[in-house]
Design an enzyme around this catalytic site. Sequence first.
Site, mmCIF file in Angstrom:
data_model
loop_
_atom_site.group_PDB
_atom_site.id
_atom_site.type_symbol
_atom_site.label_atom_id
_atom_site.label_comp_id
_atom_site.label_asym_id
_atom_site.label_seq_id
_atom_site.Cartn_x
_atom_site.Cartn_y
_atom_site.Cartn_z
ATOM 1 N N ASP A 76 0.819 -1.214 0.000
ATOM 2 C CA ASP A 76 0.000 0.000 0.000
ATOM 3 C C ASP A 76 0.851 1.262 0.000
ATOM 4 O O ASP A 76 2.065 1.217 0.193
ATOM 5 C CB ASP A 76 -0.952 -0.009 1.206
ATOM 6 C CG ASP A 76 -0.280 -0.494 2.491
ATOM 7 O OD1 ASP A 76 0.958 -0.455 2.572
ATOM 8 O OD2 ASP A 76 -0.995 -0.921 3.402
ATOM 9 N N ASN A 144 -7.198 -2.677 14.439
ATOM 10 C CA ASN A 144 -8.601 -2.925 14.074
ATOM 11 C C ASN A 144 -8.734 -4.151 13.165
ATOM 12 O O ASN A 144 -9.780 -4.390 12.593
ATOM 13 C CB ASN A 144 -9.213 -1.693 13.400
ATOM 14 C CG ASN A 144 -8.558 -1.374 12.053
ATOM 15 O OD1 ASN A 144 -7.628 -2.049 11.628
ATOM 16 N ND2 ASN A 144 -9.055 -0.342 11.390
ATOM 17 N N HIS A 146 -7.007 -4.737 10.361
ATOM 18 C CA HIS A 146 -6.777 -4.550 8.922
ATOM 19 C C HIS A 146 -5.516 -5.272 8.447
ATOM 20 O O HIS A 146 -4.604 -5.539 9.229
ATOM 21 C CB HIS A 146 -6.769 -3.061 8.528
ATOM 22 C CG HIS A 146 -5.584 -2.266 8.945
ATOM 23 N ND1 HIS A 146 -5.646 -0.907 9.202
ATOM 24 C CD2 HIS A 146 -4.277 -2.589 9.138
ATOM 25 C CE1 HIS A 146 -4.450 -0.462 9.514
ATOM 26 N NE2 HIS A 146 -3.606 -1.452 9.495
ATOM 27 N N GLU A 151 -9.487 -1.886 5.508
ATOM 28 C CA GLU A 151 -10.086 -1.631 6.809
ATOM 29 C C GLU A 151 -11.313 -2.537 6.976
ATOM 30 O O GLU A 151 -11.805 -3.123 6.000
ATOM 31 C CB GLU A 151 -10.495 -0.156 6.903
ATOM 32 C CG GLU A 151 -9.347 0.837 6.673
ATOM 33 C CD GLU A 151 -8.372 0.942 7.851
ATOM 34 O OE1 GLU A 151 -8.262 -0.007 8.655
ATOM 35 O OE2 GLU A 151 -7.691 1.986 7.926
HETATM 36 C C1 F6R Z 1 1.619 -1.558 6.094
HETATM 37 C C2 F6R Z 1 0.302 -2.153 6.215
HETATM 38 C C3 F6R Z 1 -0.462 -2.178 7.484
HETATM 39 C C4 F6R Z 1 0.407 -2.489 8.712
HETATM 40 C C5 F6R Z 1 -0.442 -2.438 9.991
HETATM 41 C C6 F6R Z 1 0.394 -2.670 11.224
HETATM 42 O O1 F6R Z 1 2.101 -1.678 4.782
HETATM 43 O O2 F6R Z 1 -0.173 -2.608 5.233
HETATM 44 O O3 F6R Z 1 -1.487 -3.136 7.389
HETATM 45 O O4 F6R Z 1 0.983 -3.753 8.571
HETATM 46 O O5 F6R Z 1 -1.072 -1.188 10.092
HETATM 47 O O6 F6R Z 1 1.266 -1.589 11.385
HETATM 48 P P1 F6R Z 1 2.419 -1.610 12.462
HETATM 49 O O7 F6R Z 1 3.381 -2.659 12.054
HETATM 50 O O8 F6R Z 1 3.033 -0.233 12.394
HETATM 51 O O9 F6R Z 1 1.771 -1.898 13.778
#
Ligand code: F6R
Length: 251
Positions: A76, A144, A146, A151
Amino acid sequence: MTSDALTLHRPEIRVLDDAEAVADAAAALIIDVVARRPGAVLGLATGRTPLEVYARLRAAAAAGARLDRIRSFNLDEYRGLPPNHPASYRAYMRRELFDAIGLADDRWHIPEGWGAPEAVADAYEAAIHDAGGIDLQLLGIGENGHIGFNEPAAPFNSRTREVELAPSTRAANAADFPPGEEPPRTAITMGIATILDARRLLLLAVGARKAKALAAALSGPVLPAIPASAIRLHPHAMVLADPAAAALLGA
Ligand code: F6R
Protein backbone atom coordinates in the site's frame (compact mmCIF):
# COMPACT_ATOMS: atom_id res chain seq x y z
CA MET A 1 -10.40 -16.81 -4.56
CA THR A 2 -13.68 -17.59 -6.20
CA SER A 3 -15.63 -20.82 -5.88
CA ASP A 4 -13.60 -22.25 -3.00
CA ALA A 5 -13.59 -18.93 -1.16
CA LEU A 6 -15.23 -20.40 1.91
CA THR A 7 -12.88 -23.34 2.41
CA LEU A 8 -11.24 -22.65 5.75
CA HIS A 9 -7.64 -23.51 6.52
CA ARG A 10 -5.61 -23.47 9.70
CA PRO A 11 -2.66 -21.11 9.52
CA GLU A 12 0.54 -22.39 11.10
CA ILE A 13 0.86 -20.30 14.27
CA ARG A 14 4.23 -19.95 15.98
CA VAL A 15 4.48 -18.07 19.24
CA LEU A 16 8.12 -17.15 19.72
CA ASP A 17 10.01 -15.84 22.74
CA ASP A 18 9.89 -12.14 21.89
CA ALA A 19 9.76 -9.58 19.09
CA GLU A 20 13.41 -10.22 18.26
CA ALA A 21 12.72 -13.90 17.74
CA VAL A 22 9.78 -13.02 15.48
CA ALA A 23 12.03 -10.81 13.37
CA ASP A 24 14.76 -13.49 13.31
CA ALA A 25 12.32 -16.15 12.11
CA ALA A 26 10.69 -13.90 9.51
CA ALA A 27 14.03 -12.79 8.09
CA ALA A 28 15.30 -16.38 8.01
CA LEU A 29 12.20 -17.48 6.13
CA ILE A 30 12.56 -14.69 3.56
CA ILE A 31 16.26 -15.42 3.11
CA ASP A 32 15.44 -19.09 2.62
CA VAL A 33 12.80 -18.29 -0.02
CA VAL A 34 15.32 -16.13 -1.89
CA ALA A 35 18.09 -18.72 -1.55
CA ARG A 36 15.83 -21.28 -3.19
CA ARG A 37 14.58 -18.86 -5.81
CA PRO A 38 16.88 -15.85 -6.35
CA GLY A 39 14.28 -14.11 -8.50
CA ALA A 40 11.52 -14.61 -5.92
CA VAL A 41 8.64 -12.15 -5.95
CA LEU A 42 8.12 -10.80 -2.45
CA GLY A 43 5.09 -8.92 -1.21
CA LEU A 44 6.28 -6.39 1.36
CA ALA A 45 4.71 -4.42 4.18
CA THR A 46 5.60 -1.18 5.93
CA GLY A 47 4.85 0.03 9.46
CA ARG A 48 6.74 -0.65 12.68
CA THR A 49 6.45 -4.44 12.73
CA PRO A 50 8.74 -5.27 9.77
CA LEU A 51 11.46 -2.76 10.73
CA GLU A 52 13.50 -5.37 12.57
CA VAL A 53 12.99 -7.85 9.74
CA TYR A 54 14.38 -5.34 7.26
CA ALA A 55 17.32 -4.63 9.61
CA ARG A 56 18.17 -8.33 9.44
CA LEU A 57 17.84 -8.39 5.66
CA ARG A 58 20.18 -5.40 5.42
CA ALA A 59 22.67 -7.23 7.62
CA ALA A 60 22.36 -10.37 5.51
CA ALA A 61 23.01 -8.36 2.34
CA ALA A 62 26.02 -6.69 3.96
CA ALA A 63 27.31 -10.18 4.80
CA GLY A 64 26.98 -11.24 1.17
CA ALA A 65 23.42 -12.51 0.69
CA ARG A 66 22.19 -11.65 -2.82
CA LEU A 67 18.84 -9.97 -2.27
CA ASP A 68 19.15 -7.75 -5.33
CA ARG A 69 17.59 -10.23 -7.73
CA ILE A 70 14.19 -10.33 -6.07
CA ARG A 71 11.22 -8.40 -7.34
CA SER A 72 8.86 -6.84 -4.83
CA PHE A 73 5.37 -5.44 -4.52
CA ASN A 74 4.37 -3.42 -1.50
CA LEU A 75 0.92 -3.64 -0.04
CA ASP A 76 0.00 0.00 0.00
CA GLU A 77 0.79 3.70 -0.21
CA TYR A 78 -0.84 6.89 1.00
CA ARG A 79 -2.61 9.01 -1.58
CA GLY A 80 -1.42 12.52 -2.21
CA LEU A 81 2.06 12.52 -0.68
CA PRO A 82 4.98 13.52 -2.87
CA PRO A 83 7.12 10.42 -3.54
CA ASN A 84 10.02 11.77 -1.48
CA HIS A 85 7.84 12.63 1.53
CA PRO A 86 9.53 11.02 4.56
CA ALA A 87 6.29 9.29 5.62
CA SER A 88 5.58 7.90 2.16
CA TYR A 89 6.03 4.16 1.87
CA ARG A 90 8.38 4.76 -1.06
CA ALA A 91 10.69 6.71 1.21
CA TYR A 92 10.30 4.10 3.96
CA MET A 93 11.19 1.19 1.69
CA ARG A 94 14.23 2.91 0.18
CA ARG A 95 15.44 3.86 3.64
CA GLU A 96 14.79 0.54 5.35
CA LEU A 97 15.54 -1.97 2.61
CA PHE A 98 15.88 -1.20 -1.08
CA ASP A 99 18.96 1.04 -1.06
CA ALA A 100 20.88 -1.22 1.33
CA ILE A 101 20.22 -4.42 -0.59
CA GLY A 102 20.95 -2.76 -3.93
CA LEU A 103 17.49 -3.34 -5.39
CA ALA A 104 17.26 -1.54 -8.75
CA ASP A 105 14.30 0.78 -9.27
CA ASP A 106 12.77 -1.46 -11.92
CA ARG A 107 12.60 -4.42 -9.52
CA TRP A 108 10.39 -2.90 -6.82
CA HIS A 109 6.81 -1.74 -7.04
CA ILE A 110 4.72 0.37 -4.72
CA PRO A 111 1.29 1.61 -5.78
CA GLU A 112 1.59 5.21 -6.92
CA GLY A 113 -0.02 7.61 -4.51
CA TRP A 114 -0.84 10.09 -7.26
CA GLY A 115 -2.64 9.98 -10.61
CA ALA A 116 -6.02 8.46 -11.36
CA PRO A 117 -6.54 5.74 -8.74
CA GLU A 118 -8.33 3.30 -11.07
CA ALA A 119 -5.49 3.44 -13.59
CA VAL A 120 -2.86 3.04 -10.84
CA ALA A 121 -4.76 0.09 -9.38
CA ASP A 122 -5.25 -1.67 -12.70
CA ALA A 123 -1.58 -1.20 -13.61
CA TYR A 124 -0.55 -2.61 -10.23
CA GLU A 125 -2.68 -5.73 -10.59
CA ALA A 126 -1.32 -6.20 -14.11
CA ALA A 127 2.28 -5.80 -12.92
CA ILE A 128 1.79 -8.46 -10.22
CA HIS A 129 0.27 -10.76 -12.81
CA ASP A 130 3.09 -10.11 -15.28
CA ALA A 131 5.66 -10.91 -12.59
CA GLY A 132 4.06 -14.34 -12.23
CA GLY A 133 2.33 -13.57 -8.92
CA ILE A 134 3.74 -13.12 -5.44
CA ASP A 135 5.66 -16.00 -3.87
CA LEU A 136 5.56 -14.77 -0.26
CA GLN A 137 3.47 -11.91 1.07
CA LEU A 138 4.57 -10.31 4.33
CA LEU A 139 1.73 -8.84 6.40
CA GLY A 140 1.31 -6.87 9.60
CA ILE A 141 -2.03 -6.51 11.34
CA GLY A 142 -3.74 -3.30 12.38
CA GLU A 143 -5.23 -2.90 15.84
CA ASN A 144 -8.60 -2.93 14.07
CA GLY A 145 -7.72 -6.13 12.24
CA HIS A 146 -6.78 -4.55 8.92
CA ILE A 147 -4.29 -6.07 6.51
CA GLY A 148 -2.73 -3.77 3.95
CA PHE A 149 -5.08 -0.81 4.23
CA ASN A 150 -8.11 -3.06 3.93
CA GLU A 151 -10.09 -1.63 6.81
CA PRO A 152 -12.99 -3.53 8.44
CA ALA A 153 -15.78 -4.32 5.93
CA ALA A 154 -13.37 -4.51 2.98
CA PRO A 155 -14.84 -7.21 0.73
CA PHE A 156 -12.90 -10.44 0.50
CA ASN A 157 -13.06 -10.17 -3.30
CA SER A 158 -11.49 -6.68 -3.27
CA ARG A 159 -8.52 -5.87 -5.48
CA THR A 160 -6.08 -2.99 -5.57
CA ARG A 161 -8.06 0.23 -5.16
CA GLU A 162 -8.34 3.55 -3.41
CA VAL A 163 -9.64 3.29 0.16
CA GLU A 164 -10.47 5.62 3.03
CA LEU A 165 -8.36 5.12 6.10
CA ALA A 166 -10.08 4.48 9.43
CA PRO A 167 -9.62 7.27 11.99
CA SER A 168 -7.84 4.76 14.26
CA THR A 169 -5.37 3.91 11.47
CA ARG A 170 -4.61 7.59 10.86
CA ALA A 171 -4.13 8.07 14.60
CA ALA A 172 -1.87 5.00 14.85
CA ASN A 173 0.32 6.31 12.00
CA ALA A 174 0.30 10.01 12.93
CA ALA A 175 3.70 9.75 14.64
CA ASP A 176 5.31 8.95 11.26
CA PHE A 177 4.41 12.45 10.03
CA PRO A 178 6.20 15.71 10.76
CA PRO A 179 4.66 17.78 13.59
CA GLY A 180 1.52 19.55 12.47
CA GLU A 181 1.00 17.27 9.48
CA GLU A 182 -1.76 14.68 9.45
CA PRO A 183 -1.78 11.36 7.57
CA PRO A 184 -3.77 11.50 4.32
CA ARG A 185 -7.40 10.42 4.46
CA THR A 186 -7.05 7.95 1.61
CA ALA A 187 -4.59 5.35 0.41
CA ILE A 188 -4.20 2.82 -2.35
CA THR A 189 -3.94 -0.78 -1.23
CA MET A 190 -3.81 -4.28 -2.59
CA GLY A 191 -7.21 -5.83 -1.97
CA ILE A 192 -7.94 -8.88 0.13
CA ALA A 193 -8.24 -11.02 -3.01
CA THR A 194 -4.91 -9.64 -4.27
CA ILE A 195 -3.27 -10.65 -0.98
CA LEU A 196 -4.88 -14.10 -1.03
CA ASP A 197 -3.49 -14.70 -4.52
CA ALA A 198 0.05 -14.84 -3.10
CA ARG A 199 1.42 -18.37 -2.89
CA ARG A 200 2.31 -17.99 0.80
CA LEU A 201 1.34 -15.52 3.50
CA LEU A 202 3.47 -14.54 6.49
CA LEU A 203 1.67 -12.45 9.08
CA LEU A 204 3.66 -10.90 11.93
CA ALA A 205 2.13 -9.64 15.16
CA VAL A 206 4.08 -8.20 18.06
CA GLY A 207 2.97 -6.39 21.17
CA ALA A 208 -0.07 -6.38 23.41
CA ARG A 209 -1.83 -3.79 21.22
CA LYS A 210 -2.28 -6.49 18.59
CA ALA A 211 -3.64 -9.18 20.92
CA LYS A 212 -7.36 -8.48 20.39
CA ALA A 213 -7.07 -8.19 16.62
CA LEU A 214 -4.96 -11.33 16.34
CA ALA A 215 -7.36 -13.35 18.47
CA ALA A 216 -10.33 -12.10 16.45
CA ALA A 217 -8.54 -12.94 13.20
CA LEU A 218 -7.51 -16.44 14.20
CA SER A 219 -10.25 -17.54 16.58
CA GLY A 220 -13.33 -15.54 15.59
CA PRO A 221 -15.55 -15.78 12.53
CA VAL A 222 -14.05 -15.34 9.08
CA LEU A 223 -15.75 -12.11 8.06
CA PRO A 224 -14.95 -8.84 6.28
CA ALA A 225 -15.48 -7.12 9.65
CA ILE A 226 -12.12 -8.67 10.59
CA PRO A 227 -10.04 -8.34 7.43
CA ALA A 228 -7.12 -10.40 8.79
CA SER A 229 -9.47 -13.36 9.30
CA ALA A 230 -9.25 -13.74 5.51
CA ILE A 231 -5.84 -15.38 5.93
CA ARG A 232 -7.80 -18.47 7.03
CA LEU A 233 -9.01 -18.74 3.44
CA HIS A 234 -5.41 -19.31 2.37
CA PRO A 235 -3.91 -22.83 2.39
CA HIS A 236 -0.35 -21.67 3.15
CA ALA A 237 -0.47 -18.96 5.78
CA MET A 238 1.95 -18.70 8.69
CA VAL A 239 1.62 -16.43 11.71
CA LEU A 240 4.60 -15.45 13.83
CA ALA A 241 3.72 -13.73 17.09
CA ASP A 242 5.36 -12.73 20.32
CA PRO A 243 3.71 -13.80 23.60
CA ALA A 244 2.09 -10.37 24.12
CA ALA A 245 0.34 -10.44 20.75
CA ALA A 246 -0.61 -14.09 21.22
CA ALA A 247 -1.96 -13.56 24.75
CA LEU A 248 -5.64 -13.86 23.79
CA LEU A 249 -5.33 -16.74 21.36
CA GLY A 250 -7.52 -19.60 22.45
CA ALA A 251 -9.10 -17.37 25.12
C1 F6R B 1 1.62 -1.56 6.09
C2 F6R B 1 0.30 -2.15 6.21
C3 F6R B 1 -0.46 -2.18 7.48
C4 F6R B 1 0.41 -2.49 8.71
C5 F6R B 1 -0.44 -2.44 9.99
C6 F6R B 1 0.39 -2.67 11.22
O1 F6R B 1 2.10 -1.68 4.78
O2 F6R B 1 -0.17 -2.61 5.23
O3 F6R B 1 -1.49 -3.14 7.39
O4 F6R B 1 0.98 -3.75 8.57
O5 F6R B 1 -1.07 -1.19 10.09
O6 F6R B 1 1.27 -1.59 11.38
P1 F6R B 1 2.42 -1.61 12.46
O7 F6R B 1 3.38 -2.66 12.05
O8 F6R B 1 3.03 -0.23 12.39
O9 F6R B 1 1.77 -1.90 13.78
